[in-house]
Each structure stands twice: as C-alpha cells, then as structure tokens.
Design a protein around this motif. Structure first.
Motif, mmCIF file in Angstrom:
data_model
loop_
_atom_site.group_PDB
_atom_site.id
_atom_site.type_symbol
_atom_site.label_atom_id
_atom_site.label_comp_id
_atom_site.label_asym_id
_atom_site.label_seq_id
_atom_site.Cartn_x
_atom_site.Cartn_y
_atom_site.Cartn_z
ATOM 1 N N UNK A 1 0.795 -1.243 0.000
ATOM 2 C CA UNK A 1 0.000 0.000 0.000
ATOM 3 C C UNK A 1 0.820 1.283 0.000
ATOM 4 N N UNK A 2 2.130 1.201 -0.158
ATOM 5 C CA UNK A 2 2.971 2.385 0.029
ATOM 6 C C UNK A 2 2.746 3.433 -1.061
ATOM 7 N N UNK B 1 0.194 3.722 -3.114
ATOM 8 C CA UNK B 1 -1.177 4.219 -3.017
ATOM 9 C C UNK B 1 -1.337 5.261 -1.927
ATOM 10 N N UNK B 2 -0.713 5.028 -0.776
ATOM 11 C CA UNK B 2 -0.796 5.994 0.321
ATOM 12 C C UNK B 2 -0.108 7.301 -0.064
ATOM 13 N N UNK C 1 0.300 8.557 -3.071
ATOM 14 C CA UNK C 1 -0.539 9.265 -4.039
ATOM 15 C C UNK C 1 -1.736 9.921 -3.359
ATOM 16 N N UNK C 2 -2.285 9.241 -2.354
ATOM 17 C CA UNK C 2 -3.412 9.819 -1.638
ATOM 18 C C UNK C 2 -3.038 11.106 -0.929
ATOM 19 N N UNK C 3 -1.897 11.114 -0.271
ATOM 20 C CA UNK C 3 -1.445 12.327 0.419
ATOM 21 C C UNK C 3 -1.233 13.462 -0.584
ATOM 22 N N UNK D 1 -2.625 13.759 -3.626
ATOM 23 C CA UNK D 1 -3.915 14.145 -4.211
ATOM 24 C C UNK D 1 -4.777 14.912 -3.214
ATOM 25 N N UNK D 2 -4.549 14.703 -1.923
ATOM 26 C CA UNK D 2 -5.285 15.452 -0.904
ATOM 27 C C UNK D 2 -4.849 16.908 -0.843
ATOM 28 N N UNK E 1 -3.896 19.666 -6.954
ATOM 29 C CA UNK E 1 -4.554 19.174 -8.167
ATOM 30 C C UNK E 1 -3.539 18.826 -9.246
ATOM 31 N N UNK F 1 2.374 11.508 -11.813
ATOM 32 C CA UNK F 1 2.802 10.610 -12.884
ATOM 33 C C UNK F 1 3.674 9.508 -12.294
ATOM 34 N N UNK F 2 3.379 8.273 -12.645
ATOM 35 C CA UNK F 2 4.254 7.167 -12.280
ATOM 36 C C UNK F 2 5.431 7.137 -13.233
ATOM 37 N N UNK G 1 5.459 8.731 2.553
ATOM 38 C CA UNK G 1 4.100 9.218 2.809
ATOM 39 C C UNK G 1 4.090 10.447 3.700
ATOM 40 N N UNK G 2 4.917 10.432 4.744
ATOM 41 C CA UNK G 2 4.790 11.422 5.812
ATOM 42 C C UNK G 2 5.590 12.692 5.557
ATOM 43 N N UNK H 1 -4.673 -4.227 2.213
ATOM 44 C CA UNK H 1 -4.188 -3.134 1.358
ATOM 45 C C UNK H 1 -5.072 -1.898 1.551
ATOM 46 N N UNK I 1 -4.179 1.893 3.046
ATOM 47 C CA UNK I 1 -4.010 2.877 1.980
ATOM 48 C C UNK I 1 -5.103 3.926 1.908
ATOM 49 N N UNK J 1 -5.596 7.774 3.467
ATOM 50 C CA UNK J 1 -4.752 8.901 3.053
ATOM 51 C C UNK J 1 -5.339 9.682 1.900
ATOM 52 N N UNK J 2 -6.469 9.232 1.365
ATOM 53 C CA UNK J 2 -7.071 9.870 0.199
ATOM 54 C C UNK J 2 -8.160 10.856 0.611
#
Lengths: 246, 246, 246
Positions: free
Chosen positions: A15-16, A18-19, A21-23, A25-26, A29, A33-34, A123-124, B50, B54, B57-58
């Motif tokens: 989940x790293x 994904x987490x 990207x969530x931070x 995207x939060x 805008x 890109x990967x 993430x942090x 997962x 994950x 964080x979104x």
C-alpha cells in the motif's frame, strides 16, 4: 504546468505507493505521474542511473519525488535540488549523484504530516513536501542550503587515446548491458570491445551473436538480438569493460 | 474533485485493466488513478489489508473501485459503501472488512454495459458504475441498502496486561512481516517478541539481525535491515505472534 | 478530449517509459494513460491480441502508442492508423493485425526529436508524434498512405457445421486459456472441447476440474476455478483446439 513524478522502489503490490498518491492528491490538483516503482529494493545505484537517463526528457516544473531510501529514519538528510527548473526531492544517499543544481535541506517540519512515522517518510514527508512544491512553494522555504551531497562510489570512464575504460552501469529488461562509455567521447573512429572480444558494431538489434550498439543514452551497449546479453555473456552491473580501436 | 482509484488483482499484462480504464474514460473526465493491480490473484485478504493501510490517506470524493473478485458471475453482490465521503465499490466478499460506512447493493442494471459478460464485471459493471459515481450519481441510486456484508475470517488482536496475541497480516516486498498489533494499544512500555525471540526494538531499518519496529501503520513489524525477514525467519502471513513485556 | 494511451513491452524498471512520458508531457497537456508496459519483450503476437481485446472500449480521440518494436532501427515502417476516430501509432510489424482503418506511413521527420537514436524510437519518434496527434495534427500530415501492412501469421478459426477449429491465442495471469472461437459463431447449440475432452460449460469460475466458459471477449476459454488451466492442462499459446457438438 507543474506535475509530480514518482520514482520509488516500493513496487505497487504493497500500500505504500497508493498511500503516497493519496497524500499528494489530498493537497494538490497537480497531475501525479508514475515514472517507476520498480527500482530494485534499496538500490540507490539503479535509481541514480535511472534518473540520469530519464529526467532530462521532462519539462521544467516537474517535481521528481525519489523514494529509494534504505536509511529512512536515520539522520540522513532529505534534500531538494533545483536543476534548471526541475526539482528533485530525495534522500541524501547518492541517488542524485548525476543531478546538478542548487540543493536545500528539507527541514521545515511544518510541511510534514503530523505524528509521522520513522519508517515511511515517502508518505509522511516526501508526499506533502512534493505537493507543496507543486502548489508553488519555493525550495528556499524548505530549509537551508545544503552542500556536499552524498555521491555514489562511481568512477567515470577514462578516455585515453588508445583505450577507454568504463563500467557496465545498468542491465535493462531485454538483457542489454549498458556502459557509461559515450560514443561522442571515444577518441578513435572505429572501436571494439576488448574482453569479451566483440568487434561487430550494429545500428539495429539484429544479426548473429553479440554486438556493440550505441544505445539511447549515446553510450556503448553490449547486446544480442532477441536475447539477453547479460545472461549469455555472464556480465553484471559494475563489471569493468575496455573499448579499443578496431 | 472526484477521482477513480483502481485496486485490482489483474496485473497489467492482460487487457483487463486497459479495458476498464477505457470504459471509465469513455464516460467521465474524472482522473483515473492506479492504486494497485498487483494484489495476488483471488487474494481477498491481501486486498482487504491493502485498503485498510491505503485508503485513509485519500481525500473525500475518491471512488475506490476494487476488483478482486473470484466469485464473478455467481450471485455474490456488488456493493458500494460510503465511508465519510469516500466511496468503495467492490464485490461483497470480505474485501471491505475494514471499511465502515453506509452500504448499498448495486442492482441498477441500467448503469451496466448492455450485453455484458458473466466473467468480467470489472469492465461491464464496476467501470461504468464508477464513472457514474464520479459524475455525481449518489449511491442511493445504485440499489437498496445492504446489511451484513461478508467479512474476513479474521481475529483481531487480544491485548492482555501481560501479553498481546496478534497475527502477521501482510508481508511487504522488502520482506517485512507486518502484524496487526498496534503499538498504542500495547499495555506495557517495553516489549519483545516471544517466538521467535526478538528483543531489539529499532526506529530505523538498521543494525544486525532481526528486530521489531513500529511500521507505517502504527503496528509492530518484524524486520531485518536490507534483507527479507520473512525468508530468514520462515514466517508467513496468518502466523500468530505474541508480544510480551521486555 | 484527446489522450495518449501507452502500450509497450518496456516494463517500468528501466528508464524507457519514463523518458517517453517526459517527451509527451513536454509537448502536450493531453493526459497520458498507462495501458500496459508488460507485454512480453518482443512479443508482437501478444501485443496484437492485447489491442484486439482492449482498444474497442476506449473513446474516439485516443492515440494508442504501441512500442513493441524488435525491429527498431531497421527499415521497418512506423505507421499511424485511423480506426473510426481512434489512432494507432505503431511499428509496421503485425502488431496492428486486428485494427482496421486508414493507414499512413510516418515519414515526416520534422516531427521527430532532432539527433535521435536508432535504438529508441519510442522516445525519439513515437512520443513526439503522439504528442503532435494529441495536439490535433491529422494523420495525413505524417506521411503518405500506407498499404499492405504487415500481418501476423495467424489463421482465423474455421466454423464448420460439425466442428470448429481454433487456436489458443492468449493465456492470462490467472492461467485461463483464451481461444479465438467466438461463441456467437459456433453453429451448434451445445458444445464441448474435443482434446483434452472437456464437457462442462460454466458461466462462473467455480466447480471442480476444468471447464469451458465464454470469456470477456465472447470467445471460448478453458479454465479451472482458482487455479491455472494452462499449468494443469499443459496447453500453451498457439495450440490448436477443436470444439464439437455436445
């Protein structure tokens, strides 16, 4: 347009990414890109050469966020380097060896997630700082200037009038052996590899047996058509190779 | 801004993820984000953990589309759960065990692709419903309220005054063994692992031999610096572990 | 909205995909979508069937950029095919066997990166041309009409009144064996596989032993619930199979 490009050794099964990207995207805008998440675990060398081959093709305003970070939680610095308008955010562990620019140490803790872990700075710390940069924060606001960034233990090729000594710096998924010997720097017109002895130079991935080819980075590569030169020739990253006049 | 986050066990070699993205892109301008496509095939447990690590964080407005669906084509329900503004669209097979919210059963067939298959609901049902949600459809319009969602056969840790019994719930690509024992819930200050006996607790991935570390989810992890603890210690997911006072 | 969809055999470990994305992002604001980078190296057949199953789900205005190109640097053409508003940019090596449309040969060198390599047309030719198409360039401006595109050595199934002979054209990550025999073309109501003899036809991935199922492309697949039919039955891509009345 600003965008965040991600370069990690996390894979995508866990989940790293994904987490992270969530931070991001939060908080912004800006497009995410990967670039890659498939750097071999802990492989700072691989990441450094990945960046050397890849980053120059991107526009200004790209924030490359590099999380290949075996020293996470130790006192190793996080740095941000402005290289002609591209920004590289990374642990100071050699991964930016080939990036030239103005470096700042990332110390402004108000940008980090509160109560962050010691184990997942991607993430942090990296993600919120990348988002802040994508939103226009300048790298001066991250912390003081940083000098003496850590560099890879790497010897650049020696271009002599009668020989060039270089290194296999990467092996790609096709098994091509990529050296750091730049064709444009070789001081003789026709060249061959000394050991293993390879005289054929090709411009395409075709023909019988191993051959030399000038790859996409302008460097000499050792290749075999539709097969892995690395496997067939038993060569590995870090091996020294010598190019001589043909 | 709404966005669609994809969580599947499809890998990307086959045309399944590409087809899903095409259906979504045909119906909404909302960004499509790859969370992961590398959940192990059919592994509902892995997907559930997962998501637990994950999703938090979104931001609100994320539509997580979860296609880990060994029962595709059987009468298993598809459900959509609104969890504080995030929406989870998934088969009702336990994959949402750790998601708390208001669930609806997805039964509004007018949203599905016409003449859909029985084998690929990811493309024929999940994708168009996700796009509709991204375009603002409310989950009430998907179908009736759904109760009694399927849950994993999983026992939460027992926090006793003198011992905590938990489970290895995941192994990441680095070989870290991730337990479900939350540091903040352990009722003693210093702790050690009972079997295998591991007394060293570290805040970084460094030092000799196996050690315990509080990982990115706040739980106890068993780790070895720059090596796989899973391989070295011959532990696997589902194994029970006990933490005791040190 | 135009968008660029990437289909390559590059994997993401090497810097090739990242460099391509950089060139595209430098030249257009159109979204870049990863379809797949996991086509097996040099596997034109796999890519052709990937495209057949995947592309039809995308909207008009998608520019599929296909870089599975063992002949890079040889005189093989690059072609662009307009297929009902979707554009396919690919080497002329058979990868577009199942794409029907108007083809142009990509010869307008002013669109290529200057001083490009012979080894990485993905970055030096495909990426800038894809960006130009995303920005509205018409395929007429790429070069002259191209006829006689290279086609796979592939025999379409023969639908006889008493038997249908087809081919296993793909094996997916779940081990499903995907044939090219379309259910809607089989001229008898009930059917079975001749060798290996499989009589059970299922609509879900469930039950004991191997079974036939109509997969997501409308074709007959050979499957085993929660296991790999390819491994269990020792069948491989290219093997011929026969369906007979049951």
């Amino acid at each position: 347009m600003r965008r965040v490009g991600l370069i990690t050794d996390f894979g995508t099964r866990d989940p790293y990414v994904g987490a992270m990207k969530g931070v991001i995207a939060s908080r912004t805008e800006a497009p995410i890109v990967d670039c890659t998440h498939e750097i071999a675990p802990f492989d700072v060398w691989e990441a450094a050469f990945y960046i050397r081959a890849m980053a120059r093709w991107w526009p200004d305003g790209t924030i490359f966020t590099v999380v290949v970070d075996p020293g996470v939680g130790t006192p190793r610095r996080i740095v941000a380097v402005d290289s002609a308008g591209q920004i590289f955010l990374a642990p100071d562990n050699g991964v930016l060896t080939f990036v030239i620019g103005i470096a700042h140490s990332v110390e402004n803790e108000s940008l980090f997630l509160p109560d962050g872990s010691t184990t997942f700075h991607g993430r942090d710390r990296f993600a919120p700082v990348a988002a802040a940069l994508a939103n226009g924060l300048s790298i001066e606001q991250l912390g003081p200037r940083a000098d003496d960034l850590v560099r890879l233990d790497y010897t650049a090729p020696a271009y002599d009038r009668r020989r060039v000594d270089g290194t296999i710096v990467a092996i790609d998924r096709f098994g091509n052996l990529i050296t750091d010997i730049e064709r444009s720097h070789i001081p003789f017109a026709a060249f061959a590899l000394q050991a293993p002895s390879i005289a054929r130079v090709s411009t395409t991935y075709s023909g019988e047996g191993p051959f030399l080819i000038i790859g996409s980075t302008g460097c000499v590569e050792i290749s075999i058509a539709a097969a892995s030169a690395a496997t067939a020739l038993k060569l590995k990253r870090g091996d020294r190779v010598t190019v001589v006049p043909a």
